[in-house]
Design an enzyme around this catalytic site. Structure first.
Site, short mmCIF file in Angstrom:
data_model
loop_
_atom_site.label_atom_id
_atom_site.label_comp_id
_atom_site.label_asym_id
_atom_site.label_seq_id
_atom_site.Cartn_x
_atom_site.Cartn_y
_atom_site.Cartn_z
N ALA A 67 37.55 -44.91 28.26
CA ALA A 67 37.95 -43.21 29.47
C ALA A 67 38.15 -43.92 30.63
O ALA A 67 38.11 -44.82 31.07
CB ALA A 67 36.86 -42.41 29.36
N GLY A 111 34.84 -45.30 25.21
CA GLY A 111 35.70 -43.86 24.87
C GLY A 111 36.46 -44.68 23.97
O GLY A 111 36.96 -43.83 22.65
N GLU A 114 34.64 -45.79 20.34
CA GLU A 114 34.59 -44.52 20.05
C GLU A 114 35.65 -43.72 19.36
O GLU A 114 35.45 -43.20 18.01
CB GLU A 114 34.32 -43.73 21.09
N GLU A 134 29.34 -48.27 29.20
CA GLU A 134 28.82 -46.68 29.63
C GLU A 134 27.67 -46.93 30.79
O GLU A 134 27.73 -46.74 31.48
CB GLU A 134 28.77 -45.82 28.86
N1 COA Z 1 39.28 -46.58 33.60
C1 COA Z 1 40.11 -46.18 34.35
N2 COA Z 1 40.93 -47.63 35.19
C2 COA Z 1 40.66 -48.88 34.15
C3 COA Z 1 39.47 -48.60 33.05
C4 COA Z 1 39.60 -47.81 32.93
N3 COA Z 1 38.56 -47.02 31.61
N4 COA Z 1 39.93 -50.08 32.86
C5 COA Z 1 40.84 -50.32 33.19
N5 COA Z 1 41.54 -50.36 34.06
C6 COA Z 1 42.26 -50.19 35.21
C7 COA Z 1 41.99 -51.12 36.77
O1 COA Z 1 41.03 -50.00 37.59
C8 COA Z 1 42.66 -51.53 36.97
O2 COA Z 1 43.87 -50.92 37.33
P1 COA Z 1 44.84 -51.54 39.15
O3 COA Z 1 45.04 -52.16 38.51
O4 COA Z 1 45.25 -50.43 39.07
O5 COA Z 1 42.88 -51.75 39.74
C9 COA Z 1 43.61 -52.33 35.52
O6 COA Z 1 43.57 -50.93 34.80
C10 COA Z 1 43.61 -53.45 35.03
O7 COA Z 1 42.26 -53.93 34.97
P2 COA Z 1 41.32 -54.92 35.65
O8 COA Z 1 39.74 -54.76 35.39
O9 COA Z 1 41.64 -55.59 36.44
O10 COA Z 1 41.79 -55.68 34.16
P3 COA Z 1 40.55 -57.03 34.35
O11 COA Z 1 41.26 -58.23 33.25
O12 COA Z 1 40.26 -57.72 35.11
O13 COA Z 1 39.33 -56.77 33.26
C11 COA Z 1 37.89 -55.28 31.73
C12 COA Z 1 39.24 -56.22 32.18
C13 COA Z 1 38.05 -54.08 30.00
C14 COA Z 1 37.37 -56.20 31.60
C15 COA Z 1 37.88 -54.11 32.70
O14 COA Z 1 38.63 -53.24 33.00
C16 COA Z 1 36.34 -53.03 32.50
O15 COA Z 1 35.48 -53.42 32.26
N6 COA Z 1 37.29 -51.82 32.80
C17 COA Z 1 36.65 -50.82 31.69
C18 COA Z 1 36.24 -50.18 30.67
C19 COA Z 1 34.77 -49.07 30.65
O16 COA Z 1 33.76 -49.73 31.39
N7 COA Z 1 34.60 -48.43 29.87
C20 COA Z 1 33.86 -47.29 29.74
C21 COA Z 1 34.38 -46.25 30.35
S1 COA Z 1 33.41 -44.79 30.19
#
Ligand code: COA
Length: 260
Positions: A67, A111, A114, A134
């Site tokens: 999400a 999500g 999911e 989450e």
């Molecule tokens: N929601 C909003 N933005 C997200 C996102 C999410 N779920 N997942 C990644 N992004 C965004 C980051 O904020 C970043 O944006 P920015 O460049 O404007 O700062 C961009 O996508 C790239 O992500 P980044 O975190 O820099 O990449 P990474 O390779 O360092 O890490 C992940 C990848 C997937 C490990 C990391 O992005 C992450 O943990 N995302 C969230 C996953 C999560 O918790 N999902 C469940 C949500 S309920």
């Protein structure tokens, strides 16, 4: 097809491909994407030419990283409940009357996982990573994760994934039964299209009824499920596709199913 802000929708013969197109945000599901996804499925539902739908994420890195966390800020319990129970994209996939395949090219988290689990089949690139993170945000999965993951992989592993928030790789996801197959990243599209095209040759009526019957298994008692199966099986006998399938077998030729 309508033009979408967050999606690309293409038709490739009998297969439609929906690409979630927010690669700079790792295809995170914001409200717009959820609404457009449900609208695209509405269009494809009515299109008799389309027999199978593939959902994937744009770019090399992510299928869907969950999400859109930015939208969580300041959201009230009531608004969040509306987002999940309104016109849910996950429910639209789950109840879509044609097979939906998740083509998982990278991060498949929260999500995103999911959504993949709401699909009927999951094909993963060897680079894909799966998880329900989450718990790290102080919340729980709310798009079916606690239920669908438990049904798909069993309570032991589902509990571990959701309590730790840890990611697993594609091979592990395959061993757990979370994905149907794992393929080299370079072959993901070709292998998924091959699978989709193979399914698209079957009777659309029977595909729809198989989906309904299998989904009943997770939601009813065995007795109810067996009764439902008999009804759906009997329904096949009212279709032209059943006549064509049986005739083609007896005439030793390939059937030409029309979806009637
Ligand atoms: N929601 C909003 N933005 C997200 C996102 C999410 N779920 N997942 C990644 N992004 C965004 C980051 O904020 C970043 O944006 P920015 O460049 O404007 O700062 C961009 O996508 C790239 O992500 P980044 O975190 O820099 O990449 P990474 O390779 O360092 O890490 C992940 C990848 C997937 C490990 C990391 O992005 C992450 O943990 N995302 C969230 C996953 C999560 O918790 N999902 C469940 C949500 S309920």
């Amino acid at each position: 097809m309508a033009a979408y802000e967050t999606l690309i929708v293409e038709r490739r013969g009998r297969v439609a491909v929906i690409t979630i197109n927010r690669p700079d945000k790792l295809n995170a599901l914001n409200i717009k994407t959820r609404e457009e996804g449900a609208a695209a499925l509405d269009e494809l539902r009515e299109d008799a030419e389309v027999r199978v739908v593939i959902i994937t994420g744009a770019g090399e890195k992510a299928f869907i990283a969950g999400a859109d966390i930015a939208e969580f800020q300041g959201r009230t319990a009531v608004t969040q409940r509306d987002v999940m129970t309104g016109r849910s994209l996950f429910t639209a996939i789950d109840t879509f009357p044609k097979p939906v395949i998740a083509m998982i090219n990278g991060f498949c988290l929260g999500g995103g996982n999911e959504l993949a689990m709401a699909c009927d089949l999951r094909v993963a690139s060897e680079r894909a990573k799966f998880g329900q993170p989450e718990i790290n945000l102080g919340i729980i999965p709310g798009g079916g994760g606690t239920q669908r993951l438990t049904h798909l992989v069993g309570e032991t592993r589902a509990m571990e994934l959701m309590l730790t928030g840890d990611m697993i790789d594609a091979q592990t996801a395959h061993q757990l039964g979370l994905v149907n197959m794992v393929v080299p990243a370079a072959d993901l599209e070709a292998k998924t299209m091959e699978l989709a095209n193979r399914i698209a040759e079957k009777s659309p009526v029977a595909l729809r009824l198989v989906k309904e019957a299998v989904k009943t298994a997770a939601r009813s008692s065995l007795d109810e499920g067996l009764r439902r199966e008999i009804d759906l099986f009997a329904l096949c006998f009212s279709s032209e596709d059943k006549d064509e399938g049986v005739k083609a077998f007896l005439e030793k030729r390939k059937p030409d199913f029309k979806g009637k």
